[in-house]
Scaffold this active site. Structure first.
Site, short mmCIF file in Angstrom:
data_model
loop_
_atom_site.label_atom_id
_atom_site.label_comp_id
_atom_site.label_asym_id
_atom_site.label_seq_id
_atom_site.Cartn_x
_atom_site.Cartn_y
_atom_site.Cartn_z
N LYS A 118 37.98 -86.61 -25.05
CA LYS A 118 37.78 -87.95 -24.49
C LYS A 118 37.33 -88.92 -25.56
O LYS A 118 37.84 -90.03 -25.67
CB LYS A 118 36.70 -87.92 -23.42
N CYS B 10 57.80 -94.35 -21.37
CA CYS B 10 58.60 -95.50 -20.91
C CYS B 10 58.51 -95.66 -19.39
O CYS B 10 58.32 -94.68 -18.67
CB CYS B 10 60.06 -95.29 -21.26
N ARG C 291 51.15 -96.47 -18.68
CA ARG C 291 51.88 -95.30 -19.19
C ARG C 291 52.02 -95.33 -20.71
O ARG C 291 52.36 -94.33 -21.31
CB ARG C 291 53.29 -95.26 -18.57
N ASN D 241 64.76 -93.78 -19.49
CA ASN D 241 63.64 -92.96 -19.97
C ASN D 241 64.20 -91.58 -20.30
O ASN D 241 65.12 -91.12 -19.63
CB ASN D 241 62.60 -92.77 -18.87
N GLY D 242 63.61 -90.91 -21.27
CA GLY D 242 64.07 -89.57 -21.63
C GLY D 242 64.76 -89.60 -22.99
O GLY D 242 64.68 -90.58 -23.72
N GLU E 112 36.69 -80.87 -23.78
CA GLU E 112 37.13 -82.06 -23.07
C GLU E 112 36.32 -83.28 -23.51
O GLU E 112 36.86 -84.38 -23.66
CB GLU E 112 37.01 -81.81 -21.54
#
Ligand code: F6R
Length: 608
Positions: A485, A2, A27, A100-101, A481
């Site tokens: 990806k 958020c 985000r 947020n949270g 990795e």
């Protein structure tokens, strides 16, 4: 996760808030909302989906006002619907909150409120906050928020406005980042500086259990116990252009191409070529203890964890230090028993990853010393560690981490080199390492110049639904990795494996429809990697080899060859990961994926 943005000042709030939300899109979110104080009442609008949906809705409205709060929501409690989107309000419809949270005791608080006759319109924990603030309000909004946070358990970054308190926004934090932005024509608060960097670079990072009351001309920061606090104002290095695409179709591609510069920035001012010793100012506060350290534990999540895995090999090569690397979300559940002078090194782009924060807090409780390698200046991890090193890589907007991985590797190697030179590493070895480090930006450029070839490889294989990535030693974490990806941006299933594990299981999967990306530089693991890919070839699996420039030996066994310039073995991951990043990018592009905001993913994972 958020995002929050708020503004109170002289300008119209709506364009600032919507522009800020767009900067926070990276985000990850599934709905958005805005509340602006317009005349004597608050106009709140919310919508499901992208910010353009919210814009369509509010463009038809006036929404004039110089103060407001806005939010992008990534669903935790309740589905991504309009009634669950923020801002949320109380029974009186005078208080509006973005949050947020996670409020952990929301369910018991909600039941109590419902018994008292309060009605709820969403499934969110945030609505409980709005109701509690509404109940606690007796004319002083800051006090009402203060009383409310004393009742709630869990994490929050929140911003609150009240219809009867025009010109004032109250923000509070516990566990979820909040930054205050200062400018001559108003004050901002946001979960991330990129939301306001267009207007100001003067910021204050709010700390846990602190509140701030923002008005057009002033602001007051106070503790949960109402003690006023003075904070120094920080200047952020990020520029508004850093958050622009700059002609690239996606941030992921832009950030892949920034790597010559970000690797250079990770080394800038930190190399002493003649002495073969890096200089790392950020660790001076703990240097005396650190130089005697014989036990280091690296904790991180996701891509940062794989950087840590490369770091372990580098530390083992360059120093006498025992190194463990642990996924942060598991680390805190271990029975921890640290030898004296153990250092924990947290790696984190955002500096806000909840699991990594929880891990360092647990380690601190057990007496370990804390270091960090972090990109976001002033973030929670940077504040909670005793010393550390910043990446100075600018904002990473694409959800899939790329430039931070190579920047983290560069810094890990500088740290290992510095400690190694104070142990058994010779001057010649130090000088040789620094010379090789200095060549990296140009060598990365050379890898990038093969983008067309890599795109053609992606074209050939992007329809394959399962991929394998293999490597050994330094290249093993690169394989992990590379697979991460590919899966996160293209949604193709991929496994990263230690090549030696092939015959213990995964080889059963090999078919002509399953390509293997083999990371096989000409190092001491090369011959073993050749044997591994021969086993794949003889089962008709296509092989894409990432190998050292000029290697002519793979013509018969590899279907595709991507070359990386020769370097020292511990630096090779910085070059070898770049073709993996480009392969993932081009496959995702060919499959029409939402590359910068892949489904279900969030840039900064602030919940455990
Ligand atoms: C993958 C990715 C994530 C992050 C992980 C840790 O591309 O970006 O796996 O690496 O969520 O994030 P930070 O480094 O911010 O702690």
């Amino acid at each position: 996760m958020c995002g929050i943005v708020c503004y109170v000042g002289e300008k119209q709030a709506r364009p600032i808030l919507v522009g800020g939300l767009k900067q926070l899109e990276y985000r990850g979110y599934d709905s958005a909302g805005i509340a602006v104080l317009e005349g004597g009442s608050i106009n709140c609008q919310r919508s499901v989906g992208k910010i353009v949906e919210l814009e369509k809705k509010i463009n038809a409205l006036e929404m004039n006002g110089t103060m407001g709060i806005a939010h992008t929501r990534w669903a935790t409690h309740g589905e991504p619907t309009e009634h669950n989107a923020h801002p949320h309000t109380d029974q009186t419809r005078k208080v509006f909150v973005v949050h947020n949270g996670i409020i952990e005791n929301y369910s018991s608080l909600k039941k109590k409120l419902q018994k008292g006759g309060y009605r709820f319109y969403s499934e969110t924990d945030t609505e409980v906050l709005a109701q509690l603030i509404g109940i606690a309000f007796e004319g002083d909004l800051t006090e009402a928020v203060r009383k409310t946070i004393s009742k709630v358990e869990g994490t929050f970054g929140m911003a609150v406005i009240h219809q009867d308190v025009p010109g004032e926004i109250v923000v509070a934090r516990r566990g979820s980042p909040l930054v205050i932005g200062l400018s001559d024509d108003g004050h901002f608060a946001a979960s991330d500086v990129s939301a306001m960097v267009r207007y100001t670079n003067q910021v204050i990072h709010l700390q846990d259990n602190e509140l701030a009351t923002l008005r057009k001309d002033d602001f007051v920061i106070s503790t949960a116990r109402a003690e006023p606090i003075q904070r120094t104002i920080e200047t952020v290095e990020w520029r508004a252009e850093d958050a622009e695409l700059d002609g690239f179709p996606h941030f992921m591609l832009k950030e892949i191409y920034e790597q010559p510069e970000t690797v250079r920035n990770a080394m800038r001012g930190r190399l002493e070529p003649g002495e073969g010793v890096p200089k790392l100012g950020g660790i001076i506060p703990v240097w005396e203890e650190l130089r005697r350290c014989r036990h280091l534990v690296i904790v991180a999540c996701g891509t940062s964890y794989y950087a840590g895995c490369v770091g372990r090999y580098a530390f083992e090569k360059l120093t006498d230090i025992d190194v463990e690397v642990e996924v942060a979300s598991e680390f805190r559940y271990r029975k921890l028993n640290f030898p004296p002078n153990t250092f924990i090194l947290a790696l984190s782009q955002s500096g806000e990853t909840a699991d990594t924060l929880a891990a360092i807090r647990e380690a601190k409780r057990k007496g370990a010393r804390l270091l960090g390698i972090v990109n976001v200046v002033g973030s929670s991890i940077s504040r909670e560690t005793e010393a550390g090193i910043y990446n100075h890589a600018g904002p990473e907007i694409g959800v899939a981490s790329t430039k931070i991985f190579t920047s983290q590797l560069t810094i890990l190697i500088l740290l290992a080199l510095l400690l190694g030179r104070h142990q058994n590493l010779s001057l010649t070895e130090g000088v040789e390492a620094i010379r090789a480090l200095q060549l990296l930006p140009e060598q990365i450029q050379k890898v990038l110049s093969q983008a067309n070839h890599i795109e053609a490889v992606a074209e050939k294989y992007h329809a394959c639904q399962n991929w394998l990535f293999l490597g050994r030693k330094f290249s093993c974490p690169v394989a992990m990795e590379g697979a991460l990806k590919l899966k996160e941006v293209s949604y193709i299933h991929a496994e990263g494996y230690a090549a030696g594990e092939m015959k213990h299981g995964p080889i059963a999967l090999i078919t002509p429809e399953m390509p293997t990306v083999a990371i096989m530089p000409k190092d001491d693991m090369y011959e073993k990697m050749v044997s591994n890919i021969q086993e794949i070839k003889s089962r008709k699996g296509p092989v894409i080899a990432i190998t050292t420039e000029g290697n002519k030996e793979l013509g018969d066994i590899a279907d595709e060859i991507i070359e990386t310039p020769a370097t020292l073995d511990f630096l090779n991951p910085i070059l070898a990961v770049i073709p993996c990043q480009l392969l993932a990018y081009y496959c995702a592009n060919l499959l029409n994926r939402d590359i910068d905001k892949p489904r279900n993913l969030a840039k900064s994972v602030t919940v455990e």
